[in-house]
Design an enzyme around this catalytic site. Structure first.
Site, PDB file in Angstrom:
ATOM      1  N   ARG A 219      -1.657  -2.213  12.599  1.00 55.47           N
ATOM      2  CA  ARG A 219      -2.785  -3.157  11.919  1.00 55.47           C
ATOM      3  C   ARG A 219      -3.266  -4.590  12.478  1.00 55.47           C
ATOM      4  NH1 ARG A 219       1.674  -2.468   7.004  1.00 55.47           N
ATOM      5  NH2 ARG A 219       0.738  -0.663   6.319  1.00 55.47           N
ATOM      6  N   ASP A 257      -9.030   3.299  -2.861  1.00 60.74           N
ATOM      7  CA  ASP A 257      -7.719   3.826  -3.015  1.00 60.74           C
ATOM      8  C   ASP A 257      -7.829   4.356  -4.398  1.00 60.74           C
ATOM      9  OD1 ASP A 257      -4.563   3.574  -1.731  1.00 60.74           O
ATOM     10  OD2 ASP A 257      -4.832   4.421  -3.759  1.00 60.74           O
ATOM     11  N   ALA A 286     -10.803   9.270  -1.421  1.00 59.33           N
ATOM     12  CA  ALA A 286     -11.315   8.795  -0.473  1.00 59.33           C
ATOM     13  C   ALA A 286     -12.437   9.654   0.303  1.00 59.33           C
ATOM     14  CB  ALA A 286     -10.174   8.961   0.587  1.00 59.33           C
ATOM     15  N   ASP A 306      -5.719   6.048   6.710  1.00 63.15           N
ATOM     16  CA  ASP A 306      -4.286   6.209   6.876  1.00 63.15           C
ATOM     17  C   ASP A 306      -3.993   6.709   5.492  1.00 63.15           C
ATOM     18  OD1 ASP A 306      -1.727   6.016   7.662  1.00 63.15           O
ATOM     19  OD2 ASP A 306      -1.499   4.034   6.869  1.00 63.15           O
ATOM     20  N   CYS A 346       1.393  10.213   8.517  1.00 60.28           N
ATOM     21  CA  CYS A 346       2.788  10.096   8.341  1.00 60.28           C
ATOM     22  C   CYS A 346       3.527  11.251   8.203  1.00 60.28           C
ATOM     23  CB  CYS A 346       3.219   8.922   7.060  1.00 60.28           C
ATOM     24  SG  CYS A 346       2.409   9.457   5.848  1.00 60.28           S
TER      25      CYS A 346
HETATM   26  N1  SAH Z   1      -2.467   2.943   4.477  1.00 57.39           N
HETATM   27  C1  SAH Z   1      -1.538   2.402   3.575  1.00 57.39           C
HETATM   28  C2  SAH Z   1      -0.671   3.502   3.298  1.00 57.39           C
HETATM   29  C3  SAH Z   1      -1.212   4.721   2.505  1.00 57.39           C
HETATM   30  S1  SAH Z   1      -0.065   5.398   1.235  1.00 57.39           S
HETATM   31  C4  SAH Z   1      -0.946   1.437   4.336  1.00 57.39           C
HETATM   32  O1  SAH Z   1      -1.354   0.803   5.400  1.00 57.39           O
HETATM   33  O2  SAH Z   1      -0.043   0.884   3.570  1.00 57.39           O
HETATM   34  C5  SAH Z   1      -1.176   6.346   0.494  1.00 57.39           C
HETATM   35  C6  SAH Z   1      -2.082   5.663  -0.459  1.00 57.39           C
HETATM   36  O3  SAH Z   1      -3.101   6.629  -0.543  1.00 57.39           O
HETATM   37  C7  SAH Z   1      -1.689   5.581  -1.847  1.00 57.39           C
HETATM   38  O4  SAH Z   1      -1.898   4.270  -2.116  1.00 57.39           O
HETATM   39  C8  SAH Z   1      -2.157   6.453  -2.611  1.00 57.39           C
HETATM   40  O5  SAH Z   1      -2.794   6.059  -3.894  1.00 57.39           O
HETATM   41  C9  SAH Z   1      -3.562   6.762  -1.848  1.00 57.39           C
HETATM   42  N2  SAH Z   1      -4.338   8.234  -2.114  1.00 57.39           N
HETATM   43  C10 SAH Z   1      -3.709   9.242  -2.122  1.00 57.39           C
HETATM   44  N3  SAH Z   1      -4.677  10.138  -2.233  1.00 57.39           N
HETATM   45  C11 SAH Z   1      -5.943   9.626  -2.250  1.00 57.39           C
HETATM   46  C12 SAH Z   1      -7.218   9.904  -2.524  1.00 57.39           C
HETATM   47  N4  SAH Z   1      -7.538  11.261  -2.775  1.00 57.39           N
HETATM   48  N5  SAH Z   1      -8.281   9.088  -2.407  1.00 57.39           N
HETATM   49  C13 SAH Z   1      -8.021   8.001  -2.363  1.00 57.39           C
HETATM   50  N6  SAH Z   1      -6.613   7.305  -2.228  1.00 57.39           N
HETATM   51  C14 SAH Z   1      -5.692   8.353  -2.247  1.00 57.39           C
END
Ligand code: SAH
Length: 402
Positions: A219, A257, A286, A306, A346
């Site tokens: 980050r 998100d 996303a 991510d 991850c």
């Molecule tokens: N990048 C984050 C960690 C990601 S955790 C960090 O730096 O902390 C995964 C996240 O993706 C969750 O908040 C979940 O709500 C979101 N998510 C899962 N599937 C998704 C989708 N199809 N579109 C948008 N967000 C999504």
């Protein structure tokens, strides 16, 4: 506490099958169920007991946790066969882990215990100032919850402790899922800091441990590249990447998100850091949002993607890899020429070369070229056991695109 160090402790003896001890002798901390002599004595050992592991010839290999009902039957606690696994043992390992973090970080916000790499197999502890979360991913740790809580009180003296026993690994150990408050009170989101930036998380009802400290260094790296440009943070969760980009001087940041709670925390963080005027939380899928932005001809100086693990089980490898490739393609298309793209994963089932290959293919699919600036894993509060390289689950690749 229950064990008494002055009284000789005799743990059950478990024998390895002939010729199976090599990996353990080379330092690997796990023994699989088909490598031990699973006779009536072994089967009768209560799951979660410490055992003396010996090779087929009777040579001691150390003290291990034992669960006869799961694939990873034994996990190394100590190569010293005289080790007593009591309250002092857990407290000493915890103190060692905290001492390392205190050397690494100025502020009390980090992963305190990262399982095997910290000599506490199956245990995860995160620290948010005076709030601590605990995840026991093995029967051994689950049975010792009281001793772990006592050790945490002694070493960290937190105001509140949350048991986050909702990891997928628990099912493999025959444990149920639960999230509970073990100590103190929590009202509303808790505050944390990372790289000098304030954030909020809901470890009582949020996802996993409430915050992913593992991306701390990645980050900081991408945020520094966002100064003076537009940034977008897909799968933003509580805003870790996006808000740090805004604080570093991005002219505008969009956090995308699908979780309203995550976006609430991200917005709150933007406000707390005085960057709310340059921050937008956008609830969307996303991939759909990437496609929409591409169709609208929008580009960003920094694009972060991510996501959650696309490969949760080995059988999903091919499908998950295609999803990472698609993510890299769609994200590359909205990265401005000369801009920067971070792709994260991850999924512990996807090794770093495989992930790098998906990202590279995605770029080519998008008709883009560029250069890798950084290929990194998790920060040092998520150490890796040297003989368990597969525990290095996190991958982050940062590229500049032409
Ligand atoms: N990048 C984050 C960690 C990601 S955790 C960090 O730096 O902390 C995964 C996240 O993706 C969750 O908040 C979940 O709500 C979101 N998510 C899962 N599937 C998704 C989708 N199809 N579109 C948008 N967000 C999504």
């Amino acid at each position: 506490m229950s064990d008494n160090a002055t009284k000789p402790v005799k743990y059950p003896t478990i024998h390895m099958q002939a010729g199976r001890q090599r990996r353990v002798l080379h330092g690997h901390p796990w023994v699989y169920s088909n490598e031990v002599q699973m006779d009536a004595t072994a089967k009768a050992v209560p799951a979660g007991s410490p055992v003396r592991l010996v090779d087929a010839g009777g040579t001691p290999l150390g003290i291990f946790t034992f669960n006869p009902h799961t694939l990873i039957a034994a996990r190394l606690l100590s190569t010293d066969p005289a080790t007593v696994v009591d309250h002092e043992f857990i407290t000493a390992r915890l103190r060692r882990a905290v001492a390392l973090r205190d050397r690494l970080f100025d502020r009390p916000f980090y992963r305190v215990v990262h399982a095997e790499a910290d000599g506490l197999p199956g245990l995860i502890v995160d620290r948010f100032g005076d709030v601590v979360t605990v995840q026991a991913n093995s029967v051994f740790m689950d049975r010792r919850t009281d001793a772990i809580l006592a050790a945490i009180d002694e070493v960290l003296a937190p105001r509140a402790v949350i048991l986050r026993n909702d990891g997928t690994q628990r099912a493999l150990e025959g444990l149920s899922e639960e999230t509970a408050l073990a100590k103190g009170e929590i009202d509303g989101p808790i505050r944390l800091e990372e790289n000098g930036v304030t954030f909020f998380a809901n470890p009582l009802d949020g996802q996993k441990t409430g915050w992913f400290y593992d991306q701390r260094d990645n980050r900081a790296f991408i945020a520094a590249l966002a100064t003076g440009g537009r940034a977008i943070d897909f799968y933003s969760y509580n805003g870790g990447f996006g808000v740090q980009c805004a604080v570093a001087g991005a002219t505008s940041v969009v956090a995308v998100d699908r979780s309203a709670l995550a976006l609430e925390n991200a917005t709150r963080a933007a406000e707390a850091n005085g960057v709310a005027d340059r921050f937008e939380a956008r609830r969307a899928d996303a991939f759909q949002e990437m496609e929409r932005l591409n169709a609208a001809g929008e580009t960003f100086q920094v694009v972060v993607a991510d996501p959650p693990a696309f490969v949760k089980a080995k059988k999903d490898l091919a499908v998950g890899c295609r999803a990472y490739r698609k993510m890299a393609r769609l994200a590359a298309k909205i990265t401005a020429p000369g801009g920067f793209l971070l792709c994260g994963s991850c999924s512990h089932n996807v090794d770093p070369p495989t992930f790098a290959e998906q990202v590279a293919r995605g770029l080519t699919d998008a008709g883009r070229t560029g250069r890798i600036l950084r290929s990194a894993g998790a920060g040092p509060d998520h150490p890796v056991h040297p003989n368990l390289p597969e525990s290095a689950y996190l991958k982050a690749i940062v590229l500049q695109l032409d």
